[in-house]
Design a protein around this motif. Structure first.
Motif, mmCIF file in Angstrom:
data_model
loop_
_atom_site.group_PDB
_atom_site.id
_atom_site.type_symbol
_atom_site.label_atom_id
_atom_site.label_comp_id
_atom_site.label_asym_id
_atom_site.label_seq_id
_atom_site.Cartn_x
_atom_site.Cartn_y
_atom_site.Cartn_z
ATOM 1 N N GLN A 123 29.927 1.727 -0.367
ATOM 2 C CA GLN A 123 28.734 0.948 -0.278
ATOM 3 C C GLN A 123 28.808 -0.463 -0.651
ATOM 4 O OE1 GLN A 123 25.383 2.917 -2.403
ATOM 5 N NE2 GLN A 123 25.493 4.446 -1.076
ATOM 6 N N ASP B 286 21.088 2.524 -6.467
ATOM 7 C CA ASP B 286 21.817 2.963 -5.209
ATOM 8 C C ASP B 286 21.531 1.592 -4.353
ATOM 9 O OD1 ASP B 286 19.558 2.810 -4.354
ATOM 10 O OD2 ASP B 286 19.176 5.101 -3.948
ATOM 11 N N LEU B 287 22.027 1.519 -3.174
ATOM 12 C CA LEU B 287 22.444 0.630 -2.180
ATOM 13 C C LEU B 287 20.727 -0.126 -1.901
ATOM 14 C CD1 LEU B 287 24.040 -1.346 -0.746
ATOM 15 C CD2 LEU B 287 24.108 -0.004 1.308
ATOM 16 N N LEU C 294 27.841 0.708 -8.067
ATOM 17 C CA LEU C 294 27.847 1.347 -6.651
ATOM 18 C C LEU C 294 29.019 1.878 -6.227
ATOM 19 C CD1 LEU C 294 25.816 -1.497 -4.701
ATOM 20 C CD2 LEU C 294 24.750 0.651 -5.410
#
Ligand code: DAH
Length: 344
Positions: free
Chosen positions: A58, A2-3, A54
């Protein structure tokens, strides 16, 4: 992925790149490190492939994060490069350091040759007494050097001066006396000149040089007597060797003067007690002189019934050798600095 993970891994890369770059001192090392992170196959680029994993919303943030990492690494790289450049400049400046407060080295200044000094002093002395400076050629005609000075052809007096001949008529002047003739041919009396210059003779030993210097003197007017000659020379000796210096005229012979006299001064080395320099006689010969011979006046178209005059000739080397106690004339011509430096 994830980010947040993405950001953390990029920040970690950023930190380790910055740590590695810190303190690097060679450009190629810095470039290598930068390429390892930012190059096409670099570690930051490798992380970019993760971007695709992603979610769309994002991706913009992820782009911003990766840009800031790239910038930070690039900045660290530029900083190292400019530190290296500065260090190089500092080293160069330090190695070329110039202390402008150090005292300067004294340059070696020109000083004139002892012979030139002596000649200049003698000329100044006679100039003070009213003698003008005349000149003549060093390559001279037999006529001026001998004939007009009352040395007839084949006269034995010519043997007094061993001559460098050039051809039947041309020679290197053996004395400055020919300037007497040239002057009296060019100017009517009153005449009062000195003629300094180089002269040549076939001669070479500790007291004779094949080239040397003389100063000729000539004064012609109405009513000039031998007393004028003696008075002039007395004044010259006063000024050149000191007022207490004894002087004597000794009868002699020169073809161009009658009567002729050689002039001696009391030996300046032994106060006339007798020494090696004066050969135990107490006297030193310094010049030749006399009253201008009527035959010389006739060669110049001057009436000997109306005019009289005196002449003298001195050797500059001889005076310099006496003044500075130089025992070998050749020292004056060798230009050895160790010798010359003694005459400041
Ligand atoms: N010319 C002479 C020489 O070289 C020196 C000389 C003697 C010059 C007597 C004179 C003089 O003017 O009157 O030996």
């Amino acid at each position: 992925m994830d980010l947040q993970n993405f950001e953390q891994s990029l920040l970690a890369l950023q930190q380790s790149a910055i740590d590695e770059l810190k303190g690097v001192s060679r450009r190629e090392d810095a470039l290598q490190i930068k390429n390892r992170y930012l190059g096409k196959k670099g570690q930051v680029q490798a992380q970019m492939s993760v971007l695709r994993e992603l979610p769309n919303e994002q991706r913009r943030d992820a782009g911003r994060i990766s840009n800031s990492t790239k910038q930070a690494i690039e900045q660290a790289f530029q900083k190292v490069m400019s530190d290296i450049a500065q260090a190089e400049l500092d080293a160069k400046l330090a190695s070329e350091a110039l202390d402008v407060t150090l005292p300067a080295r004294k340059p070696k200044l020109h000083r004139s040759h002892p012979l030139v000094q002596t000649e200049q002093e003698l000329i100044a002395l006679f100039a003070e007494m009213g003698f003008a400076v005349a000149q003549g050629p060093e390559i001279e005609k037999d006529y001026y050097n001998f004939e007009a000075l009352n040395f007839p052809a084949d006269h034995p007096a010519r043997d007094m001066q061993d001559t460098f001949m050039i051809d039947q008529q041309g020679l290197l002047r053996t004395h400055t006396s020919p300037v007497q003739i040239r002057t009296m041919l060019a100017y009517k009396p009153p005449v009062q000149i000195i003629a300094p210059g180089r002269v040549y003779r076939v001669d070479d030993d500790p007291t004779h040089s094949p080239v040397f210097h003389q100063i000729e003197g000539l004064l012609v007017d109405v009513g000039v007597t031998m007393a004028d000659l003696k008075g002039t020379l007395r004044h010259f000796i006063d000024r050149c060797f000191g007022k207490q210096t004894p002087m004597r005229l000794r009868p002699s012979f020169f073809p161009f003067t009658e009567p002729s006299a050689e002039v001696d001064i009391g030996c300046i080395f032994c106060a006339q007690k007798g020494c090696r320099v004066c050969s135990q006689t107490g006297w030193l010969e310094i010049l030749g002189s006399g009253m201008v011979d009527p035959n010389v006046f006739k060669s110049c178209g001057i009436d000997p019934e109306r005019y009289t005059g005196f002449a003298f000739g001195l050797g500059v080397e001889r005076i310099a050798m006496l003044k500075y106690q130089i025992s070998d004339i050749r020292l004056l011509f060798q230009n050895d600095v160790r010798f010359l430096e003694q005459f400041s």
